[in-house]
Design a protein around this motif. Structure first.
Motif, PDB file in Angstrom:
ATOM      1  N   ASN A  30       0.813  -1.224   0.000  1.00  0.00           N
ATOM      2  CA  ASN A  30       0.000   0.000   0.000  1.00  0.00           C
ATOM      3  C   ASN A  30       0.846   1.274   0.000  1.00  0.00           C
ATOM      4  N   LYS A  31       1.969   1.223  -0.700  1.00  0.00           N
ATOM      5  CA  LYS A  31       2.841   2.378  -0.844  1.00  0.00           C
ATOM      6  C   LYS A  31       2.548   3.041  -2.193  1.00  0.00           C
ATOM      7  N   SER A  32       2.263   4.332  -2.185  1.00  0.00           N
ATOM      8  CA  SER A  32       1.930   5.025  -3.424  1.00  0.00           C
ATOM      9  C   SER A  32       3.161   5.185  -4.306  1.00  0.00           C
ATOM     10  N   TYR A  33       2.921   5.195  -5.613  1.00  0.00           N
ATOM     11  CA  TYR A  33       4.001   5.367  -6.580  1.00  0.00           C
ATOM     12  C   TYR A  33       3.415   5.878  -7.886  1.00  0.00           C
ATOM     13  N   ILE A  34       4.297   6.373  -8.753  1.00  0.00           N
ATOM     14  CA  ILE A  34       3.910   6.781 -10.099  1.00  0.00           C
ATOM     15  C   ILE A  34       4.420   5.718 -11.067  1.00  0.00           C
ATOM     16  N   ALA A  35       3.518   5.137 -11.840  1.00  0.00           N
ATOM     17  CA  ALA A  35       3.919   4.124 -12.814  1.00  0.00           C
ATOM     18  C   ALA A  35       4.626   4.795 -13.986  1.00  0.00           C
ATOM     19  N   TRP A  36       5.633   4.109 -14.525  1.00  0.00           N
ATOM     20  CA  TRP A  36       6.371   4.660 -15.665  1.00  0.00           C
ATOM     21  C   TRP A  36       6.857   3.546 -16.545  1.00  0.00           C
TER      22      TRP A  36
END
Length: 208
Positions: A188-194
């Motif tokens: 449940n750690k937020s991230y930006i997909a790339w």
């Protein structure tokens, strides 16, 4: 506000898992045994990578460099570096792989990064001997320890796999893909997909 970017190398700067490919090519039996255990988090990177590397004869280093040299980089890195330069944001490579591999693949771009933190090896004896001043409890290159060397108001991490997990968990702004994205989702750690560095560039432009 001082910002700094920390970027993984293998599978992040390179378009493919180059270090893993080297381990499989030059220590196939041990790699087949230990790499799945590292991905499953059953053994530490520190233990698994050290055992595999130190099973490789020192005489094979030139072959490893040649195997690595022509590995393609993920698109958009020069453009990202241009933008970071314009914003006075340092770019630090933190790799759990070999320094020689990072330098062989990046070529002239090495001159544009703040620093490279990676595994060094002693080849003066029959087999590789791992040298890492950044060794941690679970990693040969403790990327959290590396980040602590650089004071900043905002730290940004870019990665793709298990070697980047601790770095990502301790960083507020994370760009994650592949296995790292799944590990972070599970926690449940937020991230930006790339997918490539153009994605990172466009996202950073909207945030800075």
């Amino acid at each position: 506000m001082r910002r700094i970017v920390f970027c993984d190398f293998d599978g992040t700067i390179t378009a493919q898992e180059t270090f893993v490919a080297v381990l499989k090519e030059f220590a196939p039996e041990l790699a087949a045994e230990l790499i799945p255990q590292m991905y499953a988090l059953k053994i530490t990177l520190r233990e698994g990578v050290r055992r595999i590397l130190e099973s490789i004869p020192s005489s094979r280093l030139p072959e490893i460099i040649e195997f690595t040299r022509n590995q393609p980089m993920r698109e958009g890195l020069p453009e990202l570096l241009d933008f970071l330069d314009s914003q006075d944001i340092p770019f630090v490579v933190a790799s759990g792989g070999l320094r020689e591999m990072v330098e062989a693949v990046m070529g002239d771009l090495v001159q544009r990064v703040k620093a490279i933190h990676a595994i060094d090896i002693d080849t003066s004896i029959s087999h590789f001997q791992v040298i890492s001043p950044y060794e941690g409890e679970t990693e040969l290159v403790d990327k959290v320890k590396v980040m602590e060397m650089y004071p900043a108001d905002v730290k940004i991490a870019i990665g793709d796999s298990v070697t980047d997990l601790n770095m990502a968990l301790s960083t507020p702004l994370v760009f994650a893909r592949d296995r790292l994205a799944q590990y972070l989702s599970d926690r449940n750690k937020s991230y930006i997909a790339w997918n490539d560095f153009f994605d990172v560039l466009h996202a950073l432009k909207s945030k800075i």
